[in-house]
Design a protein around this motif. Structure first.
Motif, PDB file in Angstrom:
ATOM      1  N   TYR A  70       3.217  -5.668  -7.617  1.00 14.22           N
ATOM      2  CA  TYR A  70       2.256  -6.617  -8.159  1.00 14.22           C
ATOM      3  C   TYR A  70       1.225  -7.030  -7.119  1.00 14.22           C
ATOM      4  O   TYR A  70       0.222  -7.656  -7.450  1.00 14.22           O
ATOM      5  CB  TYR A  70       2.961  -7.858  -8.720  1.00 14.22           C
ATOM      6  CG  TYR A  70       3.772  -8.624  -7.710  1.00 14.22           C
ATOM      7  CD1 TYR A  70       3.188  -9.665  -6.996  1.00 14.22           C
ATOM      8  CD2 TYR A  70       5.099  -8.317  -7.457  1.00 14.22           C
ATOM      9  CE1 TYR A  70       3.909 -10.367  -6.056  1.00 14.22           C
ATOM     10  CE2 TYR A  70       5.831  -9.007  -6.519  1.00 14.22           C
ATOM     11  CZ  TYR A  70       5.241 -10.032  -5.831  1.00 14.22           C
ATOM     12  OH  TYR A  70       5.949 -10.713  -4.886  1.00 14.22           O
ATOM     13  N   ILE A  73      -3.229  -4.866  -6.251  1.00 16.55           N
ATOM     14  CA  ILE A  73      -4.665  -5.170  -6.330  1.00 16.55           C
ATOM     15  C   ILE A  73      -5.132  -5.842  -5.051  1.00 16.55           C
ATOM     16  O   ILE A  73      -6.103  -5.424  -4.422  1.00 16.55           O
ATOM     17  CB  ILE A  73      -4.953  -6.069  -7.538  1.00 16.55           C
ATOM     18  CG1 ILE A  73      -4.479  -5.374  -8.815  1.00 16.55           C
ATOM     19  CG2 ILE A  73      -6.415  -6.403  -7.630  1.00 16.55           C
ATOM     20  CD1 ILE A  73      -4.531  -6.256 -10.035  1.00 16.55           C
ATOM     21  N   VAL A  74      -4.407  -6.892  -4.639  1.00 19.88           N
ATOM     22  CA  VAL A  74      -4.819  -7.650  -3.459  1.00 19.88           C
ATOM     23  C   VAL A  74      -4.805  -6.760  -2.224  1.00 19.88           C
ATOM     24  O   VAL A  74      -5.760  -6.730  -1.444  1.00 19.88           O
ATOM     25  CB  VAL A  74      -3.907  -8.872  -3.256  1.00 19.88           C
ATOM     26  CG1 VAL A  74      -4.377  -9.673  -2.065  1.00 19.88           C
ATOM     27  CG2 VAL A  74      -3.871  -9.727  -4.494  1.00 19.88           C
TER      28      VAL A  74
ATOM     29  N   ALA B  79      -9.010 -11.568  -6.308  1.00 21.69           N
ATOM     30  CA  ALA B  79      -7.906 -10.628  -6.492  1.00 21.69           C
ATOM     31  C   ALA B  79      -6.655 -11.338  -7.010  1.00 21.69           C
ATOM     32  O   ALA B  79      -5.918 -10.780  -7.825  1.00 21.69           O
ATOM     33  CB  ALA B  79      -7.607  -9.901  -5.183  1.00 21.69           C
ATOM     34  N   SER B  80      -6.431 -12.585  -6.566  1.00 24.02           N
ATOM     35  CA  SER B  80      -5.253 -13.314  -7.050  1.00 24.02           C
ATOM     36  C   SER B  80      -5.358 -13.539  -8.548  1.00 24.02           C
ATOM     37  O   SER B  80      -4.387 -13.321  -9.287  1.00 24.02           O
ATOM     38  CB  SER B  80      -5.131 -14.663  -6.350  1.00 24.02           C
ATOM     39  OG  SER B  80      -5.380 -14.525  -4.989  1.00 24.02           O
ATOM     40  N   VAL B  82      -7.184 -11.854 -10.685  1.00 26.27           N
ATOM     41  CA  VAL B  82      -7.112 -10.574 -11.388  1.00 26.27           C
ATOM     42  C   VAL B  82      -5.648 -10.158 -11.546  1.00 26.27           C
ATOM     43  O   VAL B  82      -5.241  -9.669 -12.605  1.00 26.27           O
ATOM     44  CB  VAL B  82      -7.907  -9.494 -10.635  1.00 26.27           C
ATOM     45  CG1 VAL B  82      -7.669  -8.137 -11.269  1.00 26.27           C
ATOM     46  CG2 VAL B  82      -9.381  -9.806 -10.663  1.00 26.27           C
ATOM     47  N   THR B  83      -4.852 -10.380 -10.496  1.00 25.52           N
ATOM     48  CA  THR B  83      -3.430 -10.041 -10.577  1.00 25.52           C
ATOM     49  C   THR B  83      -2.766 -10.829 -11.699  1.00 25.52           C
ATOM     50  O   THR B  83      -1.989 -10.281 -12.487  1.00 25.52           O
ATOM     51  CB  THR B  83      -2.736 -10.347  -9.237  1.00 25.52           C
ATOM     52  OG1 THR B  83      -3.468  -9.703  -8.204  1.00 25.52           O
ATOM     53  CG2 THR B  83      -1.308  -9.848  -9.242  1.00 25.52           C
TER      54      THR B  83
END
Lengths: 191, 203
Positions: A70, A73-74, B79-80, B82-83
């Motif tokens: 998870y 992406i980051v 990004a957080s 989006v996650t």
């Protein structure tokens, strides 16, 4: 999948620009002259090849073994952003002529969704290491092919009588659409 | 900037500074997920969620962010969210998440979101940033709706999955293909510019 099939697919059939719609910004922005389009393509191919390797290592050596998918992406976006910076500094030090050629295009790549897309699609397709390397390189070639072709067409378009509201991005998108249609014909190569 | 009323702040995202038609930002998702209205709207709403919350966070911590690392900070914030959006879609709307494929994670590189943080949220109050984010995302929703409605109607003869065209209608396969996305957006851009130049002249 066979390596040759991956190559043909990434260059012609599932072209990053014309099939996945990734990297549209530079595709429209830097496609007015063949020279600069080619430099941009070169820079993207270069960064894509490196990104493919690095993102595969991160995904398969760190994220998956520790069950941290998870964070994909980051971690991908941070790694890509710093990687582009690193590559830029490295090229400037090692090869000034190459740096001159790629010049302003390198920093622009950070915000290029094609690079991030490459890392994500390679992870989604669960490619092996060798397949990922081939995929990264051939995707870059595919991007270069598309951007150089459209730059060639746009150089000719300057001489054509385009309706006023369609000038610029409008006509470029329509041309890209016709190109995508032509590339569609390559689908038969893989079946 | 500060002289704009709240209403103007919101409305500018819809037309004058519409992210897709006027600023040509966020083209990748715009083209990729507009094959049907459902995927287009799912994408637009996910982007709206990320944009609004990123703007709220960035505008409230703007004084704490050193300017050298501001872009990296924005990216981590974006990004957080989006996650979160990605995990939420996977958990509750699996089929939509499958249909959108890599494009949900790719919201992170959507230039609309980063652009608004850099151009607006980092300089304005929380309230104004919220209005701005709402306006920009409405503009994005509008653009995606128009594009996906045209493509679904002509490409499949349906709207939101319901058959609207009679049996005489033969679907235009090209509209579902990538080529249709490029051409439709190109024509829409032309129409937007045409309307703009007409209204300017009449003023």
């Amino acid at each position: 999948m066979e390596l040759a099939a991956i190559f043909i697919s990434a260059v012609l059939v599932q072209n990053f620009v014309l099939y996945y719609f990734l990297g549209i910004c530079p595709f429209l922005g830097v496609s007015k002259k063949i020279d600069s389009a080619f430099s941009m393509g070169l820079a993207v191919t270069f960064v894509m090849s490196i990104t493919a390797v690095v993102s595969w290592l991160i995904n398969n050596l760190i994220l998956i073994p520790f069950g941290l998918d998870y964070l994909q992406i980051v971690s991908f976006i941070l790694v890509i952003a710093s990687l582009v910076q690193l590559v830029e500094m490295f090229i400037r030090k090692i090869s000034p002529p190459l740096y001159q050629a790629l010049g302003i295009y390198l920093p622009l790549i950070t915000t290029n969704c094609a690079i991030m897309g490459l890392a994500l699609i390679a992870a989604l397709n669960e490619y092996s290491f060798v397949e990922t390397v081939i995929f990264g390189f051939s995707s870059g070639i595919g991007f270069t092919l598309a951007i150089v072709l459209i730059a060639g067409i746009r150089e000719q378009l300057d001489l054509a009588d385009v309706p006023e509201p369609l000038k610029g991005a409008g006509i470029a998108l329509i041309v890209a659409g016709i190109m995508a249609l032509a590339f569609n014909g390559f689908i038969g190569m893989l079946t | 900037m500060a002289t704009k009323s709240i209403g103007q702040e919101y409305l500018k995202g819809l037309w004058d500074e519409n992210p897709v038609f006027r600023q040509l930002l966020g083209m990748c998702p715009t083209l990729a997920v507009t094959g049907t209205v459902i995927t287009g709207m799912a994408m637009a709403l996910a982007t709206t969620f990320v944009l609004i919350f990123s703007s709220l966070v960035v505008s409230s911590i703007k004084k704490l962010i050193p300017s050298q690392v501001r872009i990296a900070t924005y990216i981590v914030v974006i990004a957080s969210f989006v996650t979160i959006a990605d995990q939420f879609l996977k958990a509750y709307f699996y089929s939509i998440s499958e249909a959108l494929g890599p494009y949900v994670p790719l919201i992170v590189v959507n230039c609309i979101i980063l652009g608004r943080q850099e151009a607006f949220s980092s300089k304005n109050s929380v309230g104004r940033s919220l209005i701005d984010a709402l306006g920009m995302s409405s503009g994005f929703v509008l653009a995606l709706f128009v594009l996906s409605a045209i493509r679904e109607l002509l490409g499949a003869g349906t709207f939101l999955g319901y058959q609207v065209m009679g049996p005489w209608f033969k679907p235009w396969i090209i509209m579902i293909l990538p080529a249709g996305a490029f051409i439709t957006l190109g024509v829409l851009l032309g129409i937007a510019l045409l309307i703009e130049s007409k209204t300017k002249r009449s003023q």
